[in-house]
Design an enzyme around this catalytic site. Structure first.
Site, PDB file in Angstrom:
ATOM      1  N   ASP A  19       1.040  -0.553   0.109  1.00 32.10           N
ATOM      2  CA  ASP A  19      -0.211   0.229   0.168  1.00 32.10           C
ATOM      3  C   ASP A  19       0.746   1.330  -0.335  1.00 32.10           C
ATOM      4  OD1 ASP A  19      -2.584   1.441   1.788  1.00 32.10           O
ATOM      5  OD2 ASP A  19      -2.553   1.210  -0.036  1.00 32.10           O
ATOM      6  N   ASP A  64      -7.927  -7.040   0.774  1.00 24.42           N
ATOM      7  CA  ASP A  64      -6.977  -6.981   2.458  1.00 24.42           C
ATOM      8  C   ASP A  64      -7.733  -6.991   3.214  1.00 24.42           C
ATOM      9  OD1 ASP A  64      -6.443  -3.958   1.774  1.00 24.42           O
ATOM     10  OD2 ASP A  64      -5.376  -5.186   3.673  1.00 24.42           O
ATOM     11  N   CYS A 117     -13.155 -28.218   9.114  1.00 21.03           N
ATOM     12  CA  CYS A 117     -12.142 -27.114   8.811  1.00 21.03           C
ATOM     13  C   CYS A 117     -10.332 -28.191   8.898  1.00 21.03           C
ATOM     14  CB  CYS A 117     -12.029 -25.727   9.725  1.00 21.03           C
ATOM     15  SG  CYS A 117     -10.588 -25.071   9.566  1.00 21.03           S
ATOM     16  N   CYS A 119      -7.833 -27.376   8.618  1.00 21.55           N
ATOM     17  CA  CYS A 119      -6.104 -26.758   9.263  1.00 21.55           C
ATOM     18  C   CYS A 119      -5.460 -27.503  10.344  1.00 21.55           C
ATOM     19  CB  CYS A 119      -6.515 -25.360   9.041  1.00 21.55           C
ATOM     20  SG  CYS A 119      -6.462 -24.871  11.308  1.00 21.55           S
ATOM     21  N   CYS A 138      -7.113 -27.589  13.293  1.00 23.86           N
ATOM     22  CA  CYS A 138      -8.485 -28.331  13.722  1.00 23.86           C
ATOM     23  C   CYS A 138      -8.111 -29.675  14.188  1.00 23.86           C
ATOM     24  CB  CYS A 138      -9.382 -27.596  12.336  1.00 23.86           C
ATOM     25  SG  CYS A 138      -9.659 -25.718  13.321  1.00 23.86           S
ATOM     26  N   HIS A 159      -5.477 -20.797  11.951  1.00 20.86           N
ATOM     27  CA  HIS A 159      -6.839 -21.551  11.495  1.00 20.86           C
ATOM     28  C   HIS A 159      -7.690 -19.994  10.852  1.00 20.86           C
ATOM     29  CE1 HIS A 159     -11.054 -23.080  11.743  1.00 20.86           C
ATOM     30  NE2 HIS A 159     -11.573 -21.426  11.753  1.00 20.86           N
TER      31      HIS A 159
END
Ligand SMILES: CNc1nc2c(CC[C@H]3O[C@@H](OC)[C@@H]4OC(C)(C)O[C@@H]43)c3nc(N)[nH]c(=O)c3cc2[nH]1
Ligand SMILES: [Zn+2]
Length: 371
Positions: free
Chosen positions: A92, A265, A303, A305, A308, A334
């Site tokens: 940015d 974002d 999930c 991930c 998890c 997560h």
């Protein structure tokens, strides 16, 4: 694909499934970009980011100029090498942070003079300086230096500000000397449709590889953004990526994709993870709640991930209440994984003609309240 090429593979109403080619490889859109303001996505390693499906990491001109300085990062081989991230980086331009973080000294046509929020030292950023910093960082996608107006603003303030942002875009474009970097213009115009359309006409009249919608998610009631988006985003160039800056919750992402936005974002998934708020396919979970004290289940049973697969709510609640660093790390892993999964499934749904069904599924699921 050529550098900067944006190829639309499928559409579903205003929603698009596309690919943007950058100097560090292709970006599959719609995409959520992980915010790495100070050359790190807080609490995650680049390997963990990759494992979660992260494609693009954000950096920031304001923060990195103040510390460690873009010249230092350039000496260290540029931002990719410095932070060990070999995928695309978007930076940015610093305008937003100057107005939101520093004690602003004064603003002129030339640029913005401000004092660092770190040590009070005086600094000056202009469109030219912002481009120089972002090019020194070796950024793949560079944001034009704009003025992000605070909310609310009068019509007169909006008109003056968007005219300045347009003049600063032309100076940003003229200061670009690094051909590997793609410059995106930023459409402003506050929360009024006619100003938004006027700013869009000005900014999008400059031939650039991509365009962003700025000036949202700045404290306005979020429904105002939802109401404006369908009237603005689809009118931006169809063959260029559209980036909605600073947005948003999982629900915001789905609504904005449906309006034709390709890139997002937001600090949300990383920031709220550190204070114990978890996004799941059944709404938000606040891990500190007593009900989870002896709950053996994963944060989100749907999930897959790392968090998890290996930890219980009971353990993550314990880590959070104990203020343990691992708690921030596991919750962030997560939430980033969840955001990336929402976008991955959105890309597939658009490509396979299932967008309406997926959109409605998400909006219903994300709205579910904790029992
Ligand atoms: C949260 N809402 C929100 N953020 C906005 C941004 C900044 C987006 C950047 O600020 C950080 O989020 C606070 C993110 O981490 C870094 C890496 C700093 O990049 C992201 C904007 N930036 C510019 N240039 N112009 C805008 O009109 C604008 C509007 C925004 N609305
Ligand atoms: Zn998970």
């Amino acid at each position: 694909m050529a550098l900067g090429e944006f190829k639309v593979h499928a559409t579903a109403g205003n929603a698009r499934r596309a690919t943007l080619m950058t100097a560090h490889g292709p970006v599959q859109t719609p995409v959520f970009m992980a915010v790495g303001t100070k050359a790190t996505v807080k609490a995650m390693t680049p390997e963990e980011l990759k494992e979660c499906g992260t494609q693009v990491v954000l950096g920031n001109t304001y923060h990195l100029h103040l510390r460690p300085g873009e010249k230092t990062i350039a000496k260290m081989g540029g931002l990719h090498k410095f932070m060990n991230w070999d995928g695309p980086i978007l930076t940015d331009s610093g305008g937003f942070q100057v107005f939101s973080l520093s004690q602003l000294r004064n603003m002129s046509e030339e640029g913005v003079e401000f004092r660092s929020h770190l040590d009070g030292a005086k600094h000056f950023i202009s469109p030219e300086k912002s481009m120089e910093i972002q090019m020194d960082l070796g950024s793949d996608i560079i944001m034009a230096f704009d003025e992000c107006l605070q909310y609310p603003a009068t019509d007169d303030q909006i008109e003056k500000s968007m005219a300045l942002t347009y003049r600063w875009l032309l100076r940003s474009r003229d200061a670009m000397t690094r051909k590997e970097s793609l410059l995106f213009g930023i459409v402003q115009g506050g929360l009024s449709l006619n100003h938004r359309l006027k700013s869009m006409e000005q900014i999008c009249s400059v031939d650039l590889p991509g365009y962003a919608l700025g000036g949202f998610s700045v404290g306005e009631p979020i429904h105002l953004m939802h109401e404006l988006l369908p009237h603005v985003a689809p009118k931006m160039p169809a063959n260029k990526p559209r980036y909605l800056m600073g947005v948003g919750t999982p629900t915001d992402l789905i609504i904005a994709i449906d309006s034709g936005i390709d890139m997002f974002d937001c600090v949300m998934p990383t920031r709220v993870a550190r204070n114990g708020t978890i996004y799941t396919w059944n709404g938000k979970v606040s891990i500190k709640r007593a009900e989870y004290k002896e709950d053996p289940s994963a944060l989100d049973p749907e999930c897959d991930c790392y968090t998890c697969r290996n930890y219980s709510k009971a353990y993550l609640r314990h880590l959070f209440l104990s203020g343990e660093i691992l708690g921030s790390r596991l919750n962030t892993i997560h939430n980033i994984h969840f955001y990336m999964k929402v976008m991955e499934k959105a890309r597939a749904a658009i490509a396979e003609g299932r967008w309406e069904e997926y959109k409605n599924f998400c909006l219903a699921r994300f709205a579910k309240k904790e029992k």
